[in-house]
Every structure is written in C-alpha cells, then in structure tokens.
Design a protein around this motif. Sequence first.
Motif, PDB file in Angstrom:
ATOM      1  N   ILE A 166       0.832  -1.200   0.000  1.00 42.88           N
ATOM      2  CA  ILE A 166       0.000   0.000   0.000  1.00 42.88           C
ATOM      3  C   ILE A 166       0.867   1.251   0.000  1.00 42.88           C
ATOM      4  CG2 ILE A 166      -1.648   1.342   1.359  1.00 42.88           C
ATOM      5  CD1 ILE A 166      -2.854  -1.336   2.262  1.00 42.88           C
ATOM      6  N   ALA A 167       1.896   1.259   0.856  1.00 41.47           N
ATOM      7  CA  ALA A 167       2.768   2.434   0.937  1.00 41.47           C
ATOM      8  C   ALA A 167       3.512   2.654  -0.376  1.00 41.47           C
ATOM      9  CB  ALA A 167       3.755   2.278   2.092  1.00 41.47           C
ATOM     10  N   SER A 168       3.991   1.568  -0.980  1.00 42.76           N
ATOM     11  CA  SER A 168       4.782   1.716  -2.202  1.00 42.76           C
ATOM     12  C   SER A 168       3.915   2.111  -3.393  1.00 42.76           C
ATOM     13  CB  SER A 168       5.523   0.409  -2.512  1.00 42.76           C
ATOM     14  OG  SER A 168       4.603  -0.642  -2.763  1.00 42.76           O
ATOM     15  N   SER A 169       2.618   1.787  -3.339  1.00 45.39           N
ATOM     16  CA  SER A 169       1.744   2.136  -4.452  1.00 45.39           C
ATOM     17  C   SER A 169       1.215   3.558  -4.343  1.00 45.39           C
ATOM     18  CB  SER A 169       0.562   1.160  -4.536  1.00 45.39           C
ATOM     19  OG  SER A 169      -0.250   1.253  -3.374  1.00 45.39           O
ATOM     20  N   SER A 170       1.395   4.188  -3.183  1.00 42.07           N
ATOM     21  CA  SER A 170       0.972   5.569  -3.004  1.00 42.07           C
ATOM     22  C   SER A 170       2.071   6.510  -3.482  1.00 42.07           C
ATOM     23  CB  SER A 170       0.662   5.855  -1.535  1.00 42.07           C
ATOM     24  OG  SER A 170      -0.447   5.104  -1.089  1.00 42.07           O
ATOM     25  N   ARG A 171       1.683   7.680  -3.932  1.00 42.76           N
ATOM     26  CA  ARG A 171       2.660   8.694  -4.324  1.00 42.76           C
ATOM     27  C   ARG A 171       2.372   9.975  -3.551  1.00 42.76           C
ATOM     28  NH1 ARG A 171      -1.320   8.912  -8.198  1.00 42.76           N
ATOM     29  NH2 ARG A 171      -1.914  10.985  -8.961  1.00 42.76           N
ATOM     30  N   VAL A 172       3.420  10.712  -3.256  1.00 43.77           N
ATOM     31  CA  VAL A 172       3.287  11.958  -2.495  1.00 43.77           C
ATOM     32  C   VAL A 172       3.547  13.125  -3.426  1.00 43.77           C
ATOM     33  CG1 VAL A 172       4.220  13.336  -0.598  1.00 43.77           C
ATOM     34  CG2 VAL A 172       3.941  10.860  -0.326  1.00 43.77           C
ATOM     35  N   ARG A 173       2.686  14.126  -3.353  1.00 37.89           N
ATOM     36  CA  ARG A 173       2.848  15.339  -4.153  1.00 37.89           C
ATOM     37  C   ARG A 173       2.374  16.536  -3.351  1.00 37.89           C
ATOM     38  NH1 ARG A 173      -2.231  16.809  -5.268  1.00 37.89           N
ATOM     39  NH2 ARG A 173      -3.806  15.320  -6.001  1.00 37.89           N
ATOM     40  N   ASP A 174       2.609  17.735  -3.887  1.00 39.30           N
ATOM     41  CA  ASP A 174       2.109  18.943  -3.249  1.00 39.30           C
ATOM     42  C   ASP A 174       0.584  18.998  -3.361  1.00 39.30           C
ATOM     43  OD1 ASP A 174       4.558  20.193  -2.456  1.00 39.30           O
ATOM     44  OD2 ASP A 174       4.945  20.643  -4.560  1.00 39.30           O
ATOM     45  N   ALA A 175      -0.041  19.513  -2.313  1.00 40.09           N
ATOM     46  CA  ALA A 175      -1.493  19.656  -2.311  1.00 40.09           C
ATOM     47  C   ALA A 175      -1.923  20.751  -3.285  1.00 40.09           C
ATOM     48  CB  ALA A 175      -1.985  19.996  -0.908  1.00 40.09           C
ATOM     49  N   VAL A 176      -3.121  20.599  -3.850  1.00 37.45           N
ATOM     50  CA  VAL A 176      -3.744  21.618  -4.695  1.00 37.45           C
ATOM     51  C   VAL A 176      -5.148  21.866  -4.155  1.00 37.45           C
ATOM     52  CG1 VAL A 176      -2.399  21.027  -6.751  1.00 37.45           C
ATOM     53  CG2 VAL A 176      -4.586  19.875  -6.329  1.00 37.45           C
ATOM     54  N   GLU A 177      -5.779  22.926  -4.625  1.00 40.97           N
ATOM     55  CA  GLU A 177      -7.075  23.327  -4.065  1.00 40.97           C
ATOM     56  C   GLU A 177      -8.140  22.229  -4.160  1.00 40.97           C
ATOM     57  OE1 GLU A 177     -10.203  27.100  -4.163  1.00 40.97           O
ATOM     58  OE2 GLU A 177      -8.556  26.984  -5.616  1.00 40.97           O
ATOM     59  N   SER A 178      -8.129  21.490  -5.240  1.00 44.57           N
ATOM     60  CA  SER A 178      -9.139  20.442  -5.394  1.00 44.57           C
ATOM     61  C   SER A 178      -8.985  19.312  -4.380  1.00 44.57           C
ATOM     62  CB  SER A 178      -9.094  19.875  -6.821  1.00 44.57           C
ATOM     63  OG  SER A 178      -7.823  19.319  -7.105  1.00 44.57           O
ATOM     64  N   ASP A 179      -7.839  19.252  -3.681  1.00 48.15           N
ATOM     65  CA  ASP A 179      -7.620  18.229  -2.648  1.00 48.15           C
ATOM     66  C   ASP A 179      -8.324  18.572  -1.338  1.00 48.15           C
ATOM     67  OD1 ASP A 179      -5.861  16.644  -4.208  1.00 48.15           O
ATOM     68  OD2 ASP A 179      -4.175  17.938  -3.673  1.00 48.15           O
ATOM     69  N   LEU A 180      -8.725  19.825  -1.145  1.00 50.86           N
ATOM     70  CA  LEU A 180      -9.171  20.276   0.176  1.00 50.86           C
ATOM     71  C   LEU A 180     -10.360  19.494   0.744  1.00 50.86           C
ATOM     72  CD1 LEU A 180      -8.635  24.128  -0.125  1.00 50.86           C
ATOM     73  CD2 LEU A 180      -7.212  22.444   1.063  1.00 50.86           C
ATOM     74  N   PRO A 181     -11.388  19.161  -0.036  1.00 50.12           N
ATOM     75  CA  PRO A 181     -12.470  18.360   0.556  1.00 50.12           C
ATOM     76  C   PRO A 181     -11.989  17.032   1.115  1.00 50.12           C
ATOM     77  CG  PRO A 181     -13.193  19.341  -1.514  1.00 50.12           C
ATOM     78  CD  PRO A 181     -11.710  19.587  -1.417  1.00 50.12           C
ATOM     79  N   GLU A 182     -11.072  16.372   0.414  1.00 53.55           N
ATOM     80  CA  GLU A 182     -10.556  15.094   0.897  1.00 53.55           C
ATOM     81  C   GLU A 182      -9.609  15.282   2.074  1.00 53.55           C
ATOM     82  OE1 GLU A 182     -11.245  11.648  -0.141  1.00 53.55           O
ATOM     83  OE2 GLU A 182     -12.952  13.001  -0.405  1.00 53.55           O
ATOM     84  N   VAL A 183      -8.861  16.370   2.087  1.00 49.51           N
ATOM     85  CA  VAL A 183      -8.013  16.673   3.252  1.00 49.51           C
ATOM     86  C   VAL A 183      -8.890  16.829   4.489  1.00 49.51           C
ATOM     87  CG1 VAL A 183      -6.557  18.453   4.316  1.00 49.51           C
ATOM     88  CG2 VAL A 183      -6.107  17.695   1.969  1.00 49.51           C
TER      89      VAL A 183
END
Length: 210
Positions: free
Chosen positions: A7-24
């Motif tokens: 699970i950890a290896s299949s996830s990717r990390v990136r900078d947040a953007v405005e469209s992420d806010l509801p899920e955050v």
Amino acid sequence: MTDKKRIASSSRVRDAVESDLPEVVRVHQIAFKGFFLDSMGPRFLRAYYGAILEYGPAIFLVSIDENDELDGFAVGFQDPEAFYDHFRSRRLRLLPIIVLALLRRPTLFVEIARNTRRVAATGKGPASVVELSSIATSRLGTGIGSHLLQAFCDRGRGLGASEVTLTTDRDENASVVNFYLRHGFEKRGIELRGARVMQVMALDLSTDDR
C-alpha cells in the motif's frame, strides 16, 4: 511484499492543490475526530487548510493511492509565526464560521480563547527548523504515515532545515509517540496547553539515516 509495504509503495506523495481540500478535510475528520479543530466543523477546516494552501512557504503534502484517491497528508511550516499572521488576516472571513461553531457548541469558547493566546505567543523560530503541524492518514498501519513523514523531512532538508520539530499528546498516546521515536525523533521536554500535556519531539536532519 507485505500488504503494508504494498500500500505504501503504491501511493505517491505530491504537493497539495485546491481540489484536494475536501478530501483533506475528510481525512482530518477521520484521524483527529473529537480534537479541537475537528470540533470547529468542516467549514472551519476547509478555511484553515485553504489558508495553508495560499501560504507559499508552507509544506503541504498529500498521499495519493493507486486509485487516485487521497489517503493522507502532512502539513508544516518553516516560520509558523508568519503563517499565523497570514491566518489572522483572514479573521473577518472566518468570523461567521467561528460564531456558528460556538452556537453549536458554546463550550468551544474556552478552547478558542486558549488557542488564540497560544498562537499570539508564538515566536519566530530559526530558519533551520521546520515544524510539523499535522500528519494524518485514513488508513492506519499501512505505512502511509511513514511515507508522508519521510517526504516531509526530505522537503524540509531541501529547504535547508537541519531539524524537524513537533508536539503531540504525551498521555494515552503511546502509539503516536512511538511512531515518531521509531523514525528517529527524540523527546525534547513538554508543553502545557490547558489540561493537555504535549510532548515536544525533534529530529536532527543532519544525521538522519532513515
């Protein structure tokens, strides 16, 4: 490969953007259910994380799973005082949201006042220190938190920081404290926030060999 590593290896990390806010906001409500910010309601959380996104010097990372769904985030600052100044500048926009939260739960007044005093007393820290404000995941025990923490520390190191600091509850919070200890953090004393005793922890990035 274990499910946790997969699970950890299949996830990717990136900078947040405005469209992420509801899920955050959704992940925050899962990870910090019943804590102060959660008690202020989703509209406040949306405004809070929106302010972080607008604040250029912040580190705001999100973890995206194999289905392109957000499953975690990490937030922090190299200069927390400057962010809180930025956040206070939005107080007129936030006032209706705060009033609604108080109408819903009048007992929040004491906590709001305490946090206001604490923020006002926040001093400018050295540029060599990055403060990890919060890290959260919707799926505990999957390695996502470790993935986010490593990415956050790497970003801090890239900004020239030599240390990451954080505070977390000292009591009845052994799993979280041990999580940071396993990743090389050390205990650096305590901080009192009303009845809460906060454990101050720090990681020396210059010797971090994770």
